[in-house]
Design a protein around this motif. Structure first.
Motif, PDB file in Angstrom:
ATOM      1  N   ASP A   1     -37.908 -20.745 -29.620  1.00  0.00           N
ATOM      2  CA  ASP A   1     -39.083 -21.393 -30.204  1.00  0.00           C
ATOM      3  C   ASP A   1     -39.644 -22.450 -29.254  1.00  0.00           C
ATOM      4  OD1 ASP A   1     -38.036 -19.961 -32.310  1.00  0.00           O
ATOM      5  OD2 ASP A   1     -38.346 -21.519 -33.791  1.00  0.00           O
ATOM      6  N   LEU A   2     -40.926 -22.697 -29.375  1.00  0.00           N
ATOM      7  CA  LEU A   2     -41.582 -23.782 -28.651  1.00  0.00           C
ATOM      8  C   LEU A   2     -41.732 -24.974 -29.590  1.00  0.00           C
ATOM      9  CD1 LEU A   2     -44.547 -21.776 -27.043  1.00  0.00           C
ATOM     10  CD2 LEU A   2     -42.416 -22.453 -25.915  1.00  0.00           C
ATOM     11  N   LEU A   3     -41.281 -26.128 -29.164  1.00  0.00           N
ATOM     12  CA  LEU A   3     -41.411 -27.317 -30.000  1.00  0.00           C
ATOM     13  C   LEU A   3     -42.777 -27.959 -29.742  1.00  0.00           C
ATOM     14  CD1 LEU A   3     -39.941 -29.079 -32.087  1.00  0.00           C
ATOM     15  CD2 LEU A   3     -39.191 -30.516 -30.192  1.00  0.00           C
ATOM     16  N   THR A   4     -43.787 -27.480 -30.460  1.00  0.00           N
ATOM     17  CA  THR A   4     -45.141 -27.992 -30.279  1.00  0.00           C
ATOM     18  C   THR A   4     -45.543 -28.994 -31.342  1.00  0.00           C
ATOM     19  OG1 THR A   4     -45.963 -26.024 -31.423  1.00  0.00           O
ATOM     20  CG2 THR A   4     -45.948 -25.970 -29.020  1.00  0.00           C
ATOM     21  N   ASN A   5     -44.647 -29.240 -32.303  1.00  0.00           N
ATOM     22  CA  ASN A   5     -44.866 -30.280 -33.303  1.00  0.00           C
ATOM     23  C   ASN A   5     -43.748 -31.301 -33.162  1.00  0.00           C
ATOM     24  OD1 ASN A   5     -45.241 -31.930 -35.495  1.00  0.00           O
ATOM     25  ND2 ASN A   5     -45.116 -30.328 -37.044  1.00  0.00           N
ATOM     26  N   ALA A   6     -44.091 -32.466 -32.625  1.00  0.00           N
ATOM     27  CA  ALA A   6     -43.086 -33.493 -32.358  1.00  0.00           C
ATOM     28  C   ALA A   6     -42.424 -34.018 -33.625  1.00  0.00           C
ATOM     29  CB  ALA A   6     -43.719 -34.653 -31.595  1.00  0.00           C
ATOM     30  N   ASP A   7     -43.048 -33.760 -34.782  1.00  0.00           N
ATOM     31  CA  ASP A   7     -42.491 -34.239 -36.046  1.00  0.00           C
ATOM     32  C   ASP A   7     -41.513 -33.248 -36.684  1.00  0.00           C
ATOM     33  OD1 ASP A   7     -43.960 -36.620 -35.961  1.00  0.00           O
ATOM     34  OD2 ASP A   7     -45.713 -35.654 -36.846  1.00  0.00           O
ATOM     35  N   ASN A   8     -41.245 -32.160 -35.995  1.00  0.00           N
ATOM     36  CA  ASN A   8     -40.348 -31.144 -36.544  1.00  0.00           C
ATOM     37  C   ASN A   8     -38.897 -31.554 -36.303  1.00  0.00           C
ATOM     38  OD1 ASN A   8     -38.885 -28.874 -37.261  1.00  0.00           O
ATOM     39  ND2 ASN A   8     -40.372 -27.443 -36.417  1.00  0.00           N
ATOM     40  N   SER A   9     -38.378 -32.395 -37.178  1.00  0.00           N
ATOM     41  CA  SER A   9     -37.023 -32.908 -37.008  1.00  0.00           C
ATOM     42  C   SER A   9     -35.957 -31.833 -37.202  1.00  0.00           C
ATOM     43  CB  SER A   9     -36.767 -34.066 -37.974  1.00  0.00           C
ATOM     44  OG  SER A   9     -36.930 -33.643 -39.321  1.00  0.00           O
ATOM     45  N   ALA A  10     -36.297 -30.784 -37.939  1.00  0.00           N
ATOM     46  CA  ALA A  10     -35.323 -29.724 -38.191  1.00  0.00           C
ATOM     47  C   ALA A  10     -35.013 -28.929 -36.931  1.00  0.00           C
ATOM     48  CB  ALA A  10     -35.832 -28.789 -39.282  1.00  0.00           C
ATOM     49  N   MET A  11     -35.974 -28.873 -36.001  1.00  0.00           N
ATOM     50  CA  MET A  11     -35.806 -28.047 -34.816  1.00  0.00           C
ATOM     51  C   MET A  11     -35.670 -28.839 -33.527  1.00  0.00           C
ATOM     52  SD  MET A  11     -35.773 -24.934 -35.927  1.00  0.00           S
ATOM     53  CE  MET A  11     -35.997 -24.024 -34.412  1.00  0.00           C
ATOM     54  N   GLU A  12     -35.931 -30.126 -33.554  1.00  0.00           N
ATOM     55  CA  GLU A  12     -36.108 -30.884 -32.318  1.00  0.00           C
ATOM     56  C   GLU A  12     -34.924 -30.819 -31.358  1.00  0.00           C
ATOM     57  OE1 GLU A  12     -36.791 -34.960 -33.186  1.00  0.00           O
ATOM     58  OE2 GLU A  12     -35.041 -35.195 -34.469  1.00  0.00           O
ATOM     59  N   LYS A  13     -33.688 -30.729 -31.872  1.00  0.00           N
ATOM     60  CA  LYS A  13     -32.536 -30.687 -30.985  1.00  0.00           C
ATOM     61  C   LYS A  13     -32.106 -29.275 -30.621  1.00  0.00           C
ATOM     62  CE  LYS A  13     -30.625 -35.130 -32.441  1.00  0.00           C
ATOM     63  NZ  LYS A  13     -29.446 -35.843 -32.998  1.00  0.00           N
ATOM     64  N   ARG A  14     -32.663 -28.298 -31.320  1.00  0.00           N
ATOM     65  CA  ARG A  14     -32.237 -26.906 -31.109  1.00  0.00           C
ATOM     66  C   ARG A  14     -33.175 -26.133 -30.199  1.00  0.00           C
ATOM     67  NH1 ARG A  14     -31.186 -24.160 -36.726  1.00  0.00           N
ATOM     68  NH2 ARG A  14     -32.915 -25.427 -37.490  1.00  0.00           N
ATOM     69  N   VAL A  15     -34.263 -26.778 -29.787  1.00  0.00           N
ATOM     70  CA  VAL A  15     -35.285 -26.124 -28.977  1.00  0.00           C
ATOM     71  C   VAL A  15     -35.244 -26.706 -27.570  1.00  0.00           C
ATOM     72  CG1 VAL A  15     -37.761 -25.708 -28.762  1.00  0.00           C
ATOM     73  CG2 VAL A  15     -36.694 -25.717 -31.014  1.00  0.00           C
ATOM     74  N   PHE A  16     -35.428 -25.866 -26.551  1.00  0.00           N
ATOM     75  CA  PHE A  16     -35.364 -26.326 -25.166  1.00  0.00           C
ATOM     76  C   PHE A  16     -36.542 -27.212 -24.779  1.00  0.00           C
ATOM     77  CE2 PHE A  16     -32.660 -22.465 -24.846  1.00  0.00           C
ATOM     78  CZ  PHE A  16     -31.507 -23.079 -24.374  1.00  0.00           C
ATOM     79  N   GLY A  17     -37.674 -27.058 -25.458  1.00  0.00           N
ATOM     80  CA  GLY A  17     -38.832 -27.878 -25.126  1.00  0.00           C
ATOM     81  C   GLY A  17     -40.123 -27.282 -25.635  1.00  0.00           C
ATOM     82  N   SER A  18     -41.236 -27.766 -25.106  1.00  0.00           N
ATOM     83  CA  SER A  18     -42.554 -27.314 -25.538  1.00  0.00           C
ATOM     84  C   SER A  18     -43.271 -26.487 -24.482  1.00  0.00           C
ATOM     85  CB  SER A  18     -43.426 -28.522 -25.913  1.00  0.00           C
ATOM     86  OG  SER A  18     -43.566 -29.399 -24.798  1.00  0.00           O
ATOM     87  N   ASP A  19     -42.756 -26.504 -23.259  1.00  0.00           N
ATOM     88  CA  ASP A  19     -43.382 -25.760 -22.169  1.00  0.00           C
ATOM     89  C   ASP A  19     -42.960 -24.295 -22.222  1.00  0.00           C
ATOM     90  OD1 ASP A  19     -44.785 -25.916 -19.361  1.00  0.00           O
ATOM     91  OD2 ASP A  19     -42.929 -24.771 -19.065  1.00  0.00           O
ATOM     92  N   ILE A  20     -43.935 -23.403 -22.221  1.00  0.00           N
ATOM     93  CA  ILE A  20     -43.661 -21.971 -22.383  1.00  0.00           C
ATOM     94  C   ILE A  20     -42.720 -21.442 -21.309  1.00  0.00           C
ATOM     95  CG2 ILE A  20     -44.693 -19.668 -22.328  1.00  0.00           C
ATOM     96  CD1 ILE A  20     -47.212 -20.915 -23.593  1.00  0.00           C
TER      97      ILE A  20
END
Length: 242
Positions: free
Chosen positions: A43-62
Motif C-alpha cells: 500500500d501507499l501511505l498517502t493519508n498521513a492520518d491513517n494511524s492503522a497503516m502508518e507503521k506497516r507501509v514502506f512509504g508514500s513514494d510509488i
C-alpha cells in the motif's frame, strides 16, 4: 541493524534493508515449519492520518514502495516462505483498515492505475504468487460500497484479467467489521469465491461459511470447476515449495 517496522525500513531508502528483513523473518518462519507469511504490504501511505497503516507501509513514494516490497518478498522467497502481497487495492489513502467498520477509497480507476495499483503491478510482473484482497470499497470504480474482497470486478476483472495475476487470492480476515456489519459468514464466503478469491481467511463463523460454500456448490451457485481452479492454484503453490 534491522529496523522494527516497515516505515522505518522505507525511511532508509535502501531496498537491501527490506531484503534483509525478509531474509531474517523467512529464516525464523522456515525453522519452525511455516511456508507462508502475510507480508509485504504494498500500500501507499498517502493519508498521513491513517494511524492503522502508518507503521506497516514502506512509504508514500510509488517507486520506493514497489522496490521495498520486492526486496522483502525476495528475502522471504529465498527462504522458502511464500510472501503474500497486501492489501489490494490498498488502504493507504483511507482512515482505517476495515477492523472497526466500512472503509472506502474515493479514487476512480484511472487514479488508482496511476498510483495505488503500481506497486502491486510491479510485484505481479516480478512473479508474486499470492495476493491478499482488502475489504476496502471503491465506489467510484465499482459503483457500490461492496468491499473489494467480495467484488468480482475488482478481483477477476481488474486483478486477474487487466493486471495479469494468475496466483492465489486470499481475502483479508473475514471477521473484521467491514464484512460482519453487512454480511453473514456464509454469504460473504460465497461472494468472495464467486468474486475470484481462492482462500477465505478467518470467517466470523467458520461452520456457517463452510456450510454456505458447500450448499452453493450443491445448488449450482458455485460450480465444481470454480472450486477446482482454486484448488489447482493452491496445490501448485504447495508443490512449488518442495
Amino acid at each position: 541493524q534491522i529496523q522494527s517496522s516497515a516505515v522505518q525500513i522505507g525511511a532508509t531508502g535502501d531496498a537491501g534493508n527490506a531484503y534483509t528483513a525478509g531474509t531474517v523473518i523467512g529464516t525464523y518462519l522456515s525453522e519452525i515449519g511455516f511456508n507462508v507469511n502475510f507480508a509485504p504490504v504494498a500500500d501507499l501511505l498517502t493519508n498521513a492520518d491513517n494511524s492503522a497503516m502508518e507503521k506497516r507501509v514502506f512509504g508514500s513514494d510509488i517507486a520506493l514502495v514497489g522496490t521495498m516490497a520486492s526486496g522483502m518478498l525476495d528475502g522471504l522467497t529465498e527462504n522458502n516462505i511464500i510472501g503474500v502481497v497486501k492489501y489490494f487495492p490498498g488502504y493507504g489513502s483511507t482512515n482505517g483498515d476495515g477492523t472497526t467498520g466500512a472503509v472506502s477509497l474515493e479514487q476512480n480507476l484511472e487514479e488508482l492505475k496511476a498510483g495505488a495499483f503500481i506497486p502491486f503491478q510491479q510485484l505481479i510482473d516480478a512473479g508474486a504468487g499470492f495476493i491478499m484482497a482488502g475489504h476496502v470499497s471503491v465506489p467510484n470504480v465499482t459503483g457500490s460500497m461492496m468491499p473489494s474482497s467480495l467484488s468480482e470486478y475488482m478481483i477477476t476483472q481488474i486483478l486477474r484479467t487487466e493486471m495479469g495475476f494468475s496466483g492465489i487470492v486470499v481475502t483479508d480476515a473475514m471477521n473484521k467489521k467491514a464484512i460482519t456489519e453487512s454480511y453473514k459468514s456464509a454469504e460473504a464466503a460465497v461472494m468472495a469465491i464467486t468474486a475470484g478469491a481462492d482462500i477465505i481467511l478467518m470467517p466470523e463463523n467458520f461452520k456457517e461459511a463452510y456450510t454456505g460454500v458447500l450448499e452453493a456448490v450443491r445448488n449450482g451457485e458455485i460450480t465444481e470447476e470454480r472450486i477446482n481452479s482454486s484448488l489447482v492454484r493452491i496445490v501448485k503453490a504447495k508443490l512449488g515449495m518442495y
